[in-house]
Motif scaffolding. Structure first.
Motif, PDB file in Angstrom:
ATOM      1  N   LEU A   1       0.806  -1.241   0.158  1.00 51.52           N
ATOM      2  CA  LEU A   1       0.659   0.059   0.510  1.00 51.52           C
ATOM      3  C   LEU A   1       0.692   0.989   0.258  1.00 51.52           C
ATOM      4  O   LEU A   1       0.432   2.243  -0.941  1.00 51.52           O
ATOM      5  N   ARG A   2       1.856   0.854   0.718  1.00 50.31           N
ATOM      6  CA  ARG A   2       3.145   2.373   0.538  1.00 50.31           C
ATOM      7  C   ARG A   2       3.914   2.602  -0.645  1.00 50.31           C
ATOM      8  O   ARG A   2       3.251   3.779  -0.872  1.00 50.31           O
ATOM      9  N   THR A   3       3.645   1.617  -1.382  1.00 46.31           N
ATOM     10  CA  THR A   3       4.900   1.285  -2.497  1.00 46.31           C
ATOM     11  C   THR A   3       3.416   2.529  -3.676  1.00 46.31           C
ATOM     12  O   THR A   3       3.996   2.982  -4.286  1.00 46.31           O
ATOM     13  N   LEU A   4       2.201   1.648  -3.576  1.00 45.11           N
ATOM     14  CA  LEU A   4       1.590   2.345  -4.271  1.00 45.11           C
ATOM     15  C   LEU A   4       0.714   3.576  -4.360  1.00 45.11           C
ATOM     16  O   LEU A   4       0.574   4.295  -5.093  1.00 45.11           O
ATOM     17  N   ARG A   5       0.944   4.535  -2.765  1.00 42.12           N
ATOM     18  CA  ARG A   5       0.282   5.308  -2.821  1.00 42.12           C
ATOM     19  C   ARG A   5       1.896   6.466  -3.309  1.00 42.12           C
ATOM     20  O   ARG A   5       1.748   7.378  -3.972  1.00 42.12           O
ATOM     21  N   ASN A   6       3.126   5.915  -3.212  1.00 42.18           N
ATOM     22  CA  ASN A   6       4.343   6.737  -3.327  1.00 42.18           C
ATOM     23  C   ASN A   6       4.294   6.841  -5.166  1.00 42.18           C
ATOM     24  O   ASN A   6       4.133   7.936  -5.805  1.00 42.18           O
ATOM     25  N   GLU A   7       3.756   6.032  -5.758  1.00 42.26           N
ATOM     26  CA  GLU A   7       3.650   5.715  -7.195  1.00 42.26           C
ATOM     27  C   GLU A   7       2.761   6.604  -7.760  1.00 42.26           C
ATOM     28  O   GLU A   7       3.131   7.353  -8.963  1.00 42.26           O
ATOM     29  N   GLY A   8       1.697   6.659  -6.821  1.00 40.27           N
ATOM     30  CA  GLY A   8       0.775   7.360  -7.606  1.00 40.27           C
ATOM     31  C   GLY A   8       0.856   8.681  -7.249  1.00 40.27           C
ATOM     32  O   GLY A   8       0.357   9.551  -8.437  1.00 40.27           O
ATOM     33  N   ARG A   9       1.287   9.437  -5.927  1.00 45.26           N
ATOM     34  CA  ARG A   9       1.575  10.637  -6.685  1.00 45.26           C
ATOM     35  C   ARG A   9       2.653  11.009  -6.649  1.00 45.26           C
ATOM     36  O   ARG A   9       2.364  11.661  -7.663  1.00 45.26           O
ATOM     37  N   THR A  10       3.587   9.681  -7.385  1.00 44.79           N
ATOM     38  CA  THR A  10       4.448  10.777  -7.955  1.00 44.79           C
ATOM     39  C   THR A  10       4.451  10.377 -10.043  1.00 44.79           C
ATOM     40  O   THR A  10       4.765  11.296 -10.821  1.00 44.79           O
ATOM     41  N   ILE A  11       3.976   9.087  -9.878  1.00 43.68           N
ATOM     42  CA  ILE A  11       3.165   9.173 -11.339  1.00 43.68           C
ATOM     43  C   ILE A  11       1.908  10.271 -11.549  1.00 43.68           C
ATOM     44  O   ILE A  11       2.122  10.520 -13.088  1.00 43.68           O
ATOM     45  N   PHE A  12       0.968   9.944 -11.338  1.00 43.73           N
ATOM     46  CA  PHE A  12      -0.166  10.865 -11.518  1.00 43.73           C
ATOM     47  C   PHE A  12       0.389  11.839 -10.977  1.00 43.73           C
ATOM     48  O   PHE A  12      -0.733  12.664 -11.121  1.00 43.73           O
ATOM     49  N   VAL A  13      -0.139  12.280  -9.362  1.00 43.71           N
ATOM     50  CA  VAL A  13      -0.583  13.299  -8.955  1.00 43.71           C
ATOM     51  C   VAL A  13      -0.093  14.525  -9.511  1.00 43.71           C
ATOM     52  O   VAL A  13      -0.546  15.711  -9.608  1.00 43.71           O
ATOM     53  N   ASP A  14       1.143  13.957  -9.241  1.00 46.89           N
ATOM     54  CA  ASP A  14       2.245  15.373  -9.250  1.00 46.89           C
ATOM     55  C   ASP A  14       1.792  15.878 -10.417  1.00 46.89           C
ATOM     56  O   ASP A  14       2.322  17.165 -10.878  1.00 46.89           O
ATOM     57  N   PRO A  15       2.404  15.275 -11.452  1.00 47.97           N
ATOM     58  CA  PRO A  15       2.316  15.916 -13.231  1.00 47.97           C
ATOM     59  C   PRO A  15       0.223  16.685 -13.373  1.00 47.97           C
ATOM     60  O   PRO A  15       0.480  17.225 -14.156  1.00 47.97           O
TER      61      PRO A  15
END
Length: 286
Positions: free
Chosen positions: A10-24
């Motif tokens: 869950l922590r990995t998916l949350r971090n990836e979701g932030r860096t890959i989708f949320v920030d862009p």
């Protein structure tokens, strides 16, 4: 143990979701429609060439402008490679490919910038194209690496290699293992399930993107010129101003040569000047 594993996932998916989708997406909201320029151009180009290829005459034009094959001369293949990024494969569903293309260019443009996005997309596509030529030149009997000569008449992958390369590069740079496994794993499965030229080019695009991603942020070697310095305008040395002859405003500057008509008349010599005694003698005679 299951709770720890679940928390890690869950922590990995949350971090990836932030860096890959949320920030862009945040950058896109700040930039507005300008943040979708490359994605719009890519989708528009694919739709245009796909519609043009539906007619017999248009298919010949598309093949002549953006069709890249292994049996083409190298200079012609390099000339058509940028256009081949917008030429879709006719045997694949175009709308599914358009969705992936739009998502890849939109995320990359708002994560990496336009220049780096274009560079990665072109480099990964070119790597697949050149490696396919090497495979065809090697022949089918070279350690399972080579390809038969008939593969030289097959069209290259088109925009799919750029899509795979962009997703792989973003996952390496942003440290997103889930996206990396989904992208690279799907390409490996494709090459095993359906071994063809496109599958091999996709694997080469993944490998090229991994190398580019690992080199991201490294210091530039001293022997490699800075590309930004080549774009800067070199300042020309200022030439010294030449001062003209003296005018009514004042004398000429230092180092100036006076004009011939401005030379002052020479003073008469002592022999040419009349003496006072001679003048008095002339007056007495009168």
């Amino acid at each position: 143990m299951p709770a720890r594993v679940g928390a890690f996932v869950l922590r990995t998916l949350r971090n990836e979701g932030r860096t890959i989708f949320v920030d862009p997406v945040r950058r896109l909201l700040g930039r507005g429609p300008a943040g979708l320029l490359l994605a719009g151009v890519a989708v528009g180009g694919v739709i245009f060439f796909h519609a043009l290829a539906q007619r017999p005459a248009g298919a010949d034009v598309v093949r002549a402008v953006g069709g890249v094959q292994g049996d083409l001369p190298l200079w012609l293949a390099l000339l058509r490679t940028p256009v081949s990024l917008y030429v879709p494969a006719l045997d694949l569903p175009v709308w599914a490919g358009i969705t992936q293309l739009f998502l890849a260019f939109a995320l990359a443009e708002n994560s990496l910038g336009r220049a780096r996005t274009l560079a990665v997309a072109y480099a990964t596509t070119l790597a697949g194209t050149l490696t396919a030529r090497v495979m065809i030149m090697a022949g089918p009997d070279r350690w399972g690496f080579g390809l038969p000569p008939e593969a030289g008449q097959v069209l290259d992958t088109g925009p799919s290699a750029a899509v795979v390369g962009l997703f792989t590069y973003i996952s390496v740079v942003r440290r997103a293992p889930v996206v990396f496994l989904l992208t690279g794993g799907s390409m490996v499965w494709e090459s095993i399930a359906k071994p063809n030229l496109a599958g091999r080019e996709h694997l080469v695009a993944v490998a090229a993107a991994i190398v580019l991603g690992l080199l991201h942020g490294r210091r530039r070697p001293a022997w490699l010129p800075d590309p930004r310095g080549l774009l800067r305008r070199t300042k020309r040395p200022k030439r010294p101003k030449r001062s003209g002859p003296a005018g009514p405003a004042g004398p000429a500057g230092s180092g100036s040569v006076a004009a011939p008509d401005s030379v002052a008349p020479a003073a008469p010599s002592a022999a040419e000047m009349p003496s006072p005694r001679a003048d008095a003698r002339v007056n007495m005679d009168i």
